[in-house]
Design an enzyme around this catalytic site. Structure first.
Site, PDB file in Angstrom:
ATOM      1  N   HIS A  48       0.808  -1.224   0.000  1.00 23.01           N
ATOM      2  CA  HIS A  48       0.000   0.000   0.000  1.00 23.01           C
ATOM      3  C   HIS A  48       0.841   1.275   0.000  1.00 23.01           C
ATOM      4  O   HIS A  48       0.280   2.364  -0.034  1.00 23.01           O
ATOM      5  CB  HIS A  48      -0.932   0.013   1.214  1.00 23.01           C
ATOM      6  CG  HIS A  48      -2.064  -0.967   1.095  1.00 23.01           C
ATOM      7  ND1 HIS A  48      -3.052  -0.856   0.145  1.00 23.01           N
ATOM      8  CD2 HIS A  48      -2.361  -2.084   1.786  1.00 23.01           C
ATOM      9  CE1 HIS A  48      -3.908  -1.867   0.263  1.00 23.01           C
ATOM     10  NE2 HIS A  48      -3.511  -2.630   1.258  1.00 23.01           N
ATOM     11  N   ARG A  73       7.026  -6.296   3.126  1.00 22.82           N
ATOM     12  CA  ARG A  73       5.784  -6.900   2.618  1.00 22.82           C
ATOM     13  C   ARG A  73       5.724  -6.708   1.109  1.00 22.82           C
ATOM     14  O   ARG A  73       5.612  -5.575   0.625  1.00 22.82           O
ATOM     15  CB  ARG A  73       4.558  -6.257   3.272  1.00 22.82           C
ATOM     16  CG  ARG A  73       3.266  -6.884   2.750  1.00 22.82           C
ATOM     17  CD  ARG A  73       2.058  -6.561   3.595  1.00 22.82           C
ATOM     18  NE  ARG A  73       1.545  -5.213   3.420  1.00 22.82           N
ATOM     19  CZ  ARG A  73       0.364  -4.804   3.878  1.00 22.82           C
ATOM     20  NH1 ARG A  73      -0.413  -5.646   4.549  1.00 22.82           N
ATOM     21  NH2 ARG A  73      -0.034  -3.558   3.696  1.00 22.82           N
ATOM     22  N   ASP A  87      16.604 -10.922  -3.480  1.00 17.31           N
ATOM     23  CA  ASP A  87      17.879 -10.580  -4.131  1.00 17.31           C
ATOM     24  C   ASP A  87      18.443  -9.247  -3.643  1.00 17.31           C
ATOM     25  O   ASP A  87      19.658  -9.077  -3.585  1.00 17.31           O
ATOM     26  CB  ASP A  87      17.721 -10.546  -5.657  1.00 17.31           C
ATOM     27  CG  ASP A  87      17.750 -11.939  -6.281  1.00 17.31           C
ATOM     28  OD1 ASP A  87      18.038 -12.923  -5.554  1.00 17.31           O
ATOM     29  OD2 ASP A  87      17.498 -12.056  -7.499  1.00 17.31           O
ATOM     30  N   GLU A 151      -5.989 -12.318   6.343  1.00 14.49           N
ATOM     31  CA  GLU A 151      -6.774 -11.086   6.335  1.00 14.49           C
ATOM     32  C   GLU A 151      -8.234 -11.285   5.947  1.00 14.49           C
ATOM     33  O   GLU A 151      -8.930 -10.317   5.654  1.00 14.49           O
ATOM     34  CB  GLU A 151      -6.114  -9.997   5.484  1.00 14.49           C
ATOM     35  CG  GLU A 151      -5.388 -10.455   4.237  1.00 14.49           C
ATOM     36  CD  GLU A 151      -4.520  -9.345   3.645  1.00 14.49           C
ATOM     37  OE1 GLU A 151      -4.974  -8.192   3.646  1.00 14.49           O
ATOM     38  OE2 GLU A 151      -3.420  -9.639   3.159  1.00 14.49           O
ATOM     39  N   ASP A 177      -7.961  -5.403   7.152  1.00 20.77           N
ATOM     40  CA  ASP A 177      -8.554  -6.264   6.120  1.00 20.77           C
ATOM     41  C   ASP A 177      -9.485  -7.302   6.738  1.00 20.77           C
ATOM     42  O   ASP A 177     -10.521  -7.630   6.155  1.00 20.77           O
ATOM     43  CB  ASP A 177      -7.445  -6.929   5.304  1.00 20.77           C
ATOM     44  CG  ASP A 177      -6.785  -5.931   4.365  1.00 20.77           C
ATOM     45  OD1 ASP A 177      -7.486  -5.372   3.511  1.00 20.77           O
ATOM     46  OD2 ASP A 177      -5.580  -5.680   4.512  1.00 20.77           O
TER      47      ASP A 177
END
Ligand SMILES: O=C(O)C(=O)C[C@H](O)[C@@H](O)CO
Length: 260
Positions: A48, A73, A87, A151, A177
Site C-alpha cells: 500500500h 511486505r 535478491d 486477512e 482487512d
C-alpha cells in the site's frame, strides 16, 4: 565473508517479544532515523506504500544503520516479487493475502532455492554481499523467515492448516482487512473483530506459532501483546508524523486563541 544472519528469525523462534513499527512513508531518511530508536523490526510496506522494488533497496540500506531488523511486505504473494526482494537483501517477508495452505506453500517455495523451492539463482546480489560471501547458497534457505498474512474470515477458518505449512515461521493478522472481510470496513475496533483477533492469538499460541499484528496506537499494541501476539507493530510512521503535527498545530492555535 559470511552470509548475513537473520536475527529477526532467531529471536522470533526463540519466543522473544519483538516490538516493531510499520513504515509507509517509503523514505530512506525515516528508515535510517527510525532504525535507531530501539524498535526490534521495521516493516517496509510495498503493498500500500508508493514504492517499487528499486525503491526498497535504499530503505534496507538506510535501516542497516540501526538496530531494527527489516521486514518487507511484497505487494502480493507473487514468486517474482518475492525473488526480487530476496535478491536485494530482504531476509524476512510478510506475504499478504494468504487464504489456504497451498498459498502458504507457494509463498515458502518462492523463497527457497531448489530442491526445496523455486527461487531463481543470481550470483551477485545484495543478498550475497554481491557474491563476496562464500556460503550464501548453503545458508540462504534457512536464514529466510516467512510470515504470512491472514486477512479474511475464510483464512481465519483455516488458521491451523496454514500455520502448519513447513517454512511458515509466523502468522500476521491484518486487523483492517480482517475487519473488512467480517463486514466491518474501517472498524478494526469493532467487538467482533477484536474477538476474532483475540481468539486467533489464542489458537496460534496453542500450536506454538508466533503471531503478529499491526496496531495504530500504544494501548492497542499493549492489549495485543497481552493477548499473546509476539511481533507487534505499535504504529505507523506516517500516522505518528501526522499525529505529532496535528497535536503541535492544535497546541499553538489554542495558545494563540487564549492570548487573543
Ligand atoms: O489488514 C491490515 O491491517 C493491513 O494489512 C495493514 C494495512 O495494509 C495498513 O493499515 C497499512 O498502513
Amino acid at each position: 565473508m559470511q552470509a548475513p544472519k537473520n536475527t529477526f528469525k532467531s529471536r522470533l523462534l526463540a519466543g522473544e517479544m519483538l516490538h516493531g513499527l510499520w513504515m509507509s512513508l517509503a523514505s530512506p531518511v525515516a528508515a535510517e532515523a527510525l532504525s535507531l530508536v530501539g524498535f526490534d523490526w521495521l516493516l517496509f510496506d510495498t503493498e500500500h506504500a508508493p514504492v517499487d522494488i528499486a525503491g526498497v533497496q535504499p530503505l534496507l540500506q538506510a535501516a542497516a544503520v540501526g538496530t531494527a531488523a527489516p521486514v518487507v511486505r511484497p505487494a502480493w504473494n507473487d514468486k517474482v516479487l518475492i525473488k526480487r526482494l530476496l535478491d536485494i537483501g530482504a531476509q524476512t517477508l510478510l506475504v499478504p493475502f494468504v487464504e489456504t495452505a497451498g498459498e502458504a506453500q507457494a509463498a515458502v517455495a518462492a523463497t527457497r532455492y531448489p530442491p526445496e523451492g523455486i527461487r531463481g539463482v543470481a550470483g551477485s546480489t545484495r543478498a550475497s554481499r554481491f557474491g563476496l560471501t562464500g556460503d550464501y547458497f548453503e545458508v540462504a534457505n534457512r536464514e529466510i523467515c516467512v510470515l504470512v498474512q491472514i486477512e479474511t474470515g475464510a483464512a481465519l477458518g483455516r488458521l491451523e492448516e496454514i500455520a502448519a505449512v513447513p517454512g511458515v515461521d509466523g502468522i500476521f493478522i491484518g486487523p483492517s482487512d480482517l475487519a473488512a472481510s467480517l463486514g466491518h470496513l474501517g472498524r478494526p475496533g469493532h467487538p467482533e473483530v477484536q474477538e476474532a483477533l483475540r481468539t486467533a492469538a489464542e489458537r496460534l499460541a496453542r500450536i506454538g506459532k508466533p503471531a503478529g499484528i499491526l496496531a495504530t496506537k500504544a494501548e492497542d499494541a499493549i492489549r495485543y501483546a497481552e493477548w499473546g501476539y509476539r511481533f507487534v507493530a505499535g504504529g505507523v510512521d506516517l500516522g505518528l508524523m501526522l499525529g505529532a503535527a496535528a497535536a503541535l498545530r492544535r497546541q499553538v492555535s489554542e495558545a494563540a486563541a487564549a492570548r487573543a
